[in-house]
Design a protein around this motif. Structure first.
Motif, PDB file in Angstrom:
ATOM      1  N   MET A 129       0.807  -1.219   0.000  1.00 47.55           N
ATOM      2  CA  MET A 129       0.000   0.000   0.000  1.00 47.55           C
ATOM      3  C   MET A 129       0.836   1.263   0.000  1.00 47.55           C
ATOM      4  N   VAL A 130       2.045   1.198   0.557  1.00 46.64           N
ATOM      5  CA  VAL A 130       2.851   2.401   0.742  1.00 46.64           C
ATOM      6  C   VAL A 130       4.144   2.369  -0.075  1.00 46.64           C
ATOM      7  N   LEU A 131       4.962   1.371   0.183  1.00 52.72           N
ATOM      8  CA  LEU A 131       6.294   1.339  -0.428  1.00 52.72           C
ATOM      9  C   LEU A 131       6.243   1.180  -1.947  1.00 52.72           C
ATOM     10  N   ALA A 132       5.486   0.201  -2.430  1.00 48.45           N
ATOM     11  CA  ALA A 132       5.421  -0.051  -3.876  1.00 48.45           C
ATOM     12  C   ALA A 132       4.877   1.153  -4.654  1.00 48.45           C
ATOM     13  N   PRO A 133       3.766   1.771  -4.222  1.00 45.25           N
ATOM     14  CA  PRO A 133       3.270   2.945  -4.958  1.00 45.25           C
ATOM     15  C   PRO A 133       4.258   4.116  -4.960  1.00 45.25           C
ATOM     16  N   VAL A 134       4.945   4.341  -3.827  1.00 48.35           N
ATOM     17  CA  VAL A 134       5.926   5.425  -3.771  1.00 48.35           C
ATOM     18  C   VAL A 134       7.057   5.175  -4.771  1.00 48.35           C
ATOM     19  N   ILE A 135       7.545   3.945  -4.808  1.00 53.82           N
ATOM     20  CA  ILE A 135       8.631   3.601  -5.740  1.00 53.82           C
ATOM     21  C   ILE A 135       8.162   3.739  -7.187  1.00 53.82           C
ATOM     22  N   LEU A 136       6.947   3.278  -7.469  1.00 49.68           N
ATOM     23  CA  LEU A 136       6.402   3.400  -8.828  1.00 49.68           C
ATOM     24  C   LEU A 136       6.257   4.861  -9.231  1.00 49.68           C
ATOM     25  N   GLY A 137       5.779   5.685  -8.293  1.00 53.99           N
ATOM     26  CA  GLY A 137       5.653   7.119  -8.567  1.00 53.99           C
ATOM     27  C   GLY A 137       7.002   7.769  -8.811  1.00 53.99           C
ATOM     28  N   LEU A 138       7.993   7.356  -8.030  1.00 53.22           N
ATOM     29  CA  LEU A 138       9.360   7.862  -8.194  1.00 53.22           C
ATOM     30  C   LEU A 138       9.901   7.505  -9.581  1.00 53.22           C
ATOM     31  N   LEU A 139       9.698   6.261  -9.992  1.00 49.38           N
ATOM     32  CA  LEU A 139      10.163   5.814 -11.316  1.00 49.38           C
ATOM     33  C   LEU A 139       9.434   6.548 -12.430  1.00 49.38           C
ATOM     34  N   MET A 140       8.146   6.784 -12.216  1.00 54.44           N
ATOM     35  CA  MET A 140       7.361   7.517 -13.208  1.00 54.44           C
ATOM     36  C   MET A 140       7.915   8.928 -13.393  1.00 54.44           C
ATOM     37  N   ASN A 141       8.228   9.581 -12.271  1.00 50.34           N
ATOM     38  CA  ASN A 141       8.757  10.943 -12.333  1.00 50.34           C
ATOM     39  C   ASN A 141      10.136  10.980 -12.976  1.00 50.34           C
ATOM     40  N   GLU A 142      10.925   9.941 -12.726  1.00 47.60           N
ATOM     41  CA  GLU A 142      12.299   9.901 -13.233  1.00 47.60           C
ATOM     42  C   GLU A 142      12.352   9.629 -14.735  1.00 47.60           C
TER      43      GLU A 142
END
Length: 316
Positions: free
Chosen positions: A166-179
């Motif tokens: 719920m927390v870690l995976a979405p944050v990482i995905l969002g980070l990758l999306m931004n990068e």
């Protein structure tokens, strides 16, 4: 659109109060939210991830001591305050676990905005939120189990996996999306706050609807506990920063970070592993910490304005 988004964000506390009233008056209007709570929280965390870049992690290496102090304060002050309040108010297990969950969760993303408004160290606030969020899959279930394992049956491993999902995976995905898709992210960034507000409002409404009867019975008691919990976090967080002689902007950020929790995560975990009643503290905290955060920011601004006033010296 920007004006509409700002209007919604600025009035989030009012919107949450209104939907809470609707949920109590007519629970069926929002009980449908229940099965979607974890997905909604994931959307909010994905939005948070989209505001981050890999360069932000360099801050962790540049300011390890301050970030360590922030994480230490976050995961000691709020859990200890939660346990103390549960004992003082002699809460039943189903409500006690909800208070403990709020205390063991990482800092909320709203703390970064409040730190900015309070003229705190925003970079430090973001770094602390990021750090405690990354630590949450391990630390939150562990502290919850240590404090509340005697009251309720807690599946440590399952809760760790859920928080990671719920927390870690979405944050990482969002980070990758931004990068890697920065152009797209830049286009949608203006509406991200609106998405987060709508999601949080619905999440709180769903929690209230599912526990409306309990809220009517214990609402005032839990509201009092939540206000005390938040106040203890803000005050003790400030004192903690002063103890280690941090500068005023850093102390403000630490105080706000400690006092403002990711209460949406607490409510989600309560619904997944315990009962709707256990989600009540998280729902009320979601409303109150935005109100108290605004009050604190206003207080600091008034304090700064008073200190900046120059009284001309009298000439003899």
């Amino acid at each position: 659109m920007k004006k509409f988004c700002k209007l919604m964000v600025d009035n989030m506390a009012v919107l949450v109060l209104l939907i809470a009233v609707l949920a109590i008056a007519y629970p069926p209007s929002l009980t449908w939210v229940g099965p979607w709570v974890s997905i909604m929280l994931g959307i909010v965390m994905f939005g948070m991830g989209m505001t981050l870049k890999f360069d932000d992690f360099r801050m962790l290496a540049k300011r390890p001591w301050e970030i360590f102090l922030g994480a230490l304060a976050q995961f000691t002050i709020m859990p200890a305050a939660a346990y103390l309040l549960v004992k003082v108010f002699n809460l039943p297990p189903e409500l006690a676990i909800g208070v403990v969950l709020v205390g063991t969760c990482p800092g909320g993303t709203a703390s970064n905005v409040i730190a900015y408004l309070a003229k705190g160290d925003v970079a430090l606030s973001v770094a602390m939120t990021m750090t405690t969020t990354l630590l949450a899959p391990i630390v939150t279930p562990t502290i919850t189990w240590l404090l509340a394992g005697a009251w309720v049956d807690i599946s440590l491993t399952k809760m760790m996996i859920s928080i990671a999902q719920m927390v870690l995976a979405p944050v990482i995905l969002g980070l990758l999306m931004n990068e890697f898709c920065g152009g797209f992210v830049k286009k949608v960034t203006p509406v991200l706050p609106l998405v987060s507000v709508v999601t949080i409002v619905l999440l709180v409404g769903g929690v209230v609807a599912l526990s409306a009867s309990k809220l009517l019975t214990h609402g005032l008691l839990i509201a009092g506990v939540v206000v005390c919990h938040n106040a203890l976090g803000l005050i003790c967080g400030y004192a903690f920063g002063k103890l280690f002689r941090l500068t005023e902007p850093k102390v403000r950020s630490l105080s706000i970070e400690v006092g403002m929790q990711n209460s949406g995560l607490a409510a989600s975990l309560a619904l997944m592993y315990f009962s709707p009643a256990a989600a009540i503290p998280g729902a009320i905290f979601s409303v109150w910490h935005n109100i108290s955060g605004s009050i604190v920011a206003n207080y600091y601004n008034r304090k700064d304005a008073a200190n900046e006033e120059v009284v001309p010296a009298k000439t003899v």
